[in-house]
Write a protein that holds these residues in place. Structure first.
Motif, short mmCIF file in Angstrom:
data_model
loop_
_atom_site.label_atom_id
_atom_site.label_comp_id
_atom_site.label_asym_id
_atom_site.label_seq_id
_atom_site.Cartn_x
_atom_site.Cartn_y
_atom_site.Cartn_z
N VAL A 79 0.84 -1.21 0.00
CA VAL A 79 0.00 0.00 0.00
C VAL A 79 0.87 1.24 0.00
N GLU A 80 1.89 1.26 0.86
CA GLU A 80 2.76 2.42 0.93
C GLU A 80 3.50 2.65 -0.37
N ALA A 81 3.95 1.58 -1.01
CA ALA A 81 4.65 1.71 -2.30
C ALA A 81 3.71 2.28 -3.37
N GLU A 82 2.47 1.83 -3.37
CA GLU A 82 1.51 2.33 -4.34
C GLU A 82 1.16 3.79 -4.06
N VAL A 83 1.02 4.14 -2.80
CA VAL A 83 0.76 5.54 -2.44
C VAL A 83 1.95 6.41 -2.84
N ASP A 84 3.16 5.90 -2.62
CA ASP A 84 4.36 6.63 -3.07
C ASP A 84 4.26 6.93 -4.57
N PRO A 124 -4.45 2.97 11.92
CA PRO A 124 -3.93 4.28 12.36
C PRO A 124 -2.43 4.23 12.65
N ALA A 125 -1.96 3.17 13.24
CA ALA A 125 -0.53 3.07 13.55
C ALA A 125 0.30 3.01 12.27
N GLU A 126 -0.21 2.29 11.27
CA GLU A 126 0.51 2.18 9.99
C GLU A 126 0.53 3.52 9.27
N ARG A 127 -0.57 4.25 9.34
CA ARG A 127 -0.61 5.57 8.71
C ARG A 127 0.36 6.52 9.39
N HIS A 145 -4.70 18.53 -16.33
CA HIS A 145 -3.75 18.24 -15.26
C HIS A 145 -4.42 18.28 -13.89
N LYS A 146 -5.36 19.20 -13.70
CA LYS A 146 -6.07 19.27 -12.42
C LYS A 146 -6.86 17.99 -12.17
N ALA A 147 -7.52 17.48 -13.22
CA ALA A 147 -8.28 16.24 -13.07
C ALA A 147 -7.37 15.07 -12.74
N SER A 148 -6.18 15.05 -13.38
CA SER A 148 -5.23 13.97 -13.10
C SER A 148 -4.75 14.02 -11.66
N ILE A 149 -4.42 15.22 -11.19
CA ILE A 149 -3.94 15.38 -9.82
C ILE A 149 -5.02 14.96 -8.82
N THR A 150 -6.22 15.45 -9.04
CA THR A 150 -7.33 15.16 -8.12
C THR A 150 -7.59 13.65 -8.04
N ALA A 151 -7.56 12.97 -9.19
CA ALA A 151 -7.83 11.53 -9.20
C ALA A 151 -6.74 10.75 -8.47
N LYS A 152 -5.49 11.12 -8.69
CA LYS A 152 -4.38 10.40 -8.05
C LYS A 152 -4.39 10.61 -6.53
N LEU A 153 -4.66 11.84 -6.10
CA LEU A 153 -4.70 12.10 -4.66
C LEU A 153 -5.88 11.40 -4.00
N ALA A 154 -7.00 11.33 -4.71
CA ALA A 154 -8.16 10.62 -4.15
C ALA A 154 -7.85 9.13 -3.99
N GLU A 155 -7.16 8.55 -4.97
CA GLU A 155 -6.80 7.14 -4.87
C GLU A 155 -5.80 6.91 -3.74
N ALA A 156 -4.84 7.86 -3.58
CA ALA A 156 -3.88 7.74 -2.49
C ALA A 156 -4.59 7.78 -1.14
N ARG A 157 -5.55 8.67 -0.99
CA ARG A 157 -6.30 8.75 0.27
C ARG A 157 -7.09 7.46 0.51
N LEU A 182 -6.33 4.44 -0.51
CA LEU A 182 -5.41 3.38 -0.11
C LEU A 182 -4.92 3.57 1.32
N LEU A 183 -4.61 4.82 1.68
CA LEU A 183 -4.15 5.07 3.05
C LEU A 183 -5.21 4.71 4.07
N ALA A 184 -6.47 4.86 3.67
CA ALA A 184 -7.57 4.54 4.60
C ALA A 184 -7.65 3.05 4.88
N THR A 185 -7.01 2.22 4.06
CA THR A 185 -7.02 0.78 4.32
C THR A 185 -5.98 0.39 5.37
N LEU A 186 -5.07 1.30 5.71
CA LEU A 186 -4.06 1.03 6.74
C LEU A 186 -4.64 1.28 8.12
#
Length: 348
Positions: free
Chosen positions: A49-54, A202-205, A182-194, A196-200
């Protein structure tokens, strides 16, 4: 915006480590899709998950720098359109005034043009005065001819300005479409990162967020004495001082301060405080000064990362920099070994 952090296994985050993590993710996905593998656990490990978020953060940062460049070009195009319109308006005012003047002169000539010069001379009570007046009118006529030529040139120039304005408007529309993409691309990638992070847990985050600061973590921000930074020039010292003052401010993509920054927005603002104007993007800032080798880095130098020159920080000495890492990670001090080093530039 990339997740600029060290792996726990070793002190340097190289491309090999990220590639291995990406391959692990791909392998897990492939295994899940193979016949007989339905029993495999589809849930990614925290490391995956962390690698994909990276990766998502890095891709979003690349898109952010493209957005910043497109925004700069859009602003330039809008300014060019405004300038052309202003010049066309000024020339139109002068054209209208010249036409009014010529119209008044033409009407007067028409009213007095019913009598031939011989008859006008015959009826004149003072022939000498008439001849002087006729000579004056000829000179006026010559000047009017010049004015007519000037009017014709104004008309041609106004038509040219309108054509140029139309081209600039088309360029502006293209830049605005680029911004939107570019704004749409940024927004989509950040939403996916969030997501994925939500699957961790609290300690992992928390562990993921702390890893961005390097081995010293926030302690480096607190303990590194600012007076120990020996910048090579007064301007470099001013830029470093500004960066220290920005510590703790949030990362916001596309931001240039004063309350938040992205990576190139921070370095631009730091050097602006020192009286130096830097371009807006990482891939233009790297050419804003002269290149210096890593072995000769000095406080105030711009340090760049990744093969696409998608991230920048401000070097402060002792192998450390101040940078705006990514969403959720405020402006902080971090080791330059944290990311793949791409080059350095000395601004002044």
């Amino acid at each position: 915006m990339a997740a600029h952090r060290k792996p726990r296994q070793r002190p340097y985050t190289g491309t090999a480590a990220r590639t291995a993590a990406a391959l692990a993710i791909t392998g897990a996905a492939t295994a899940a899709a193979l016949p007989g593998s339905a029993h495999a656990d589809p849930r990614r490990t925290p490391a995956q998950v962390e690698a994909e978020v990276d990766r998502l953060y890095h891709d979003a940062e690349v898109a952010t720098e493209r957005y910043n460049g497109a925004k700069e070009r859009a602003a330039a195009a809008a300014e060019a359109v405004d300038n052309l319109r202003d010049e066309a308006a000024r020339r139109t005012e002068r054209l209208n005034a010249a036409r009014d003047s010529l119209g008044t002169f033409a009407a007067a000539q028409y009213r007095s043009g019913g009598l031939s010069p011989t008859v006008q001379l015959a009826f004149s009570s003072d022939p000498d005065q008439y001849l002087e007046r006729a000579s004056f009118v000829d000179r006026i006529g010559d000047r009017r001819a010049v004015e007519v030529d000037a009017v014709e040139r104004q008309v041609a120039r106004i038509a040219q300005l309108r054509a140029e304005s139309g081209k600039k408007l088309a360029a502006l529309a293209a830049r605005q479409a680029e911004l939107k993409k570019h704004k749409a691309s940024i927004t989509a990638k950040l939403a996916e990162a969030r997501r994925l992070l939500a699957t961790l847990t609290p300690a992992e985050r928390t562990a993921y967020a702390d890893a961005d600061a390097g081995p010293a973590g926030s302690r480096a921000d607190r303990d590194m004495p600012r007076g120990s930074v020996q910048a090579p020039s007064a301007r470099a010292a001013a830029a470093v001082a500004f960066a220290y003052g920005a510590l703790g401010k949030p990362y916001v993509w596309g931001a240039t301060g004063p309350s938040s920054y992205d990576c190139s927005g921070l370095t631009q603002a730091a050097w602006r405080s020192a009286g130096v104007s830097l371009p807006r993007t990482t891939y233009t800032q790297i050419n804003a000064g002269h290149r210096v080798p890593r072995s000769e880095l000095a406080p105030g130098d711009l340090v760049f990362f990744f093969s696409g020159i998608s991230h920048v920080g401000l070097y402060i000495g002792n192998g450390q920099m101040i940078h705006a890492p990514r969403p959720g990670a405020p402006v902080r001090i971090a080791p330059i070994d944290q990311m793949p080093f791409a080059g350095a530039t000395r601004v002044a």
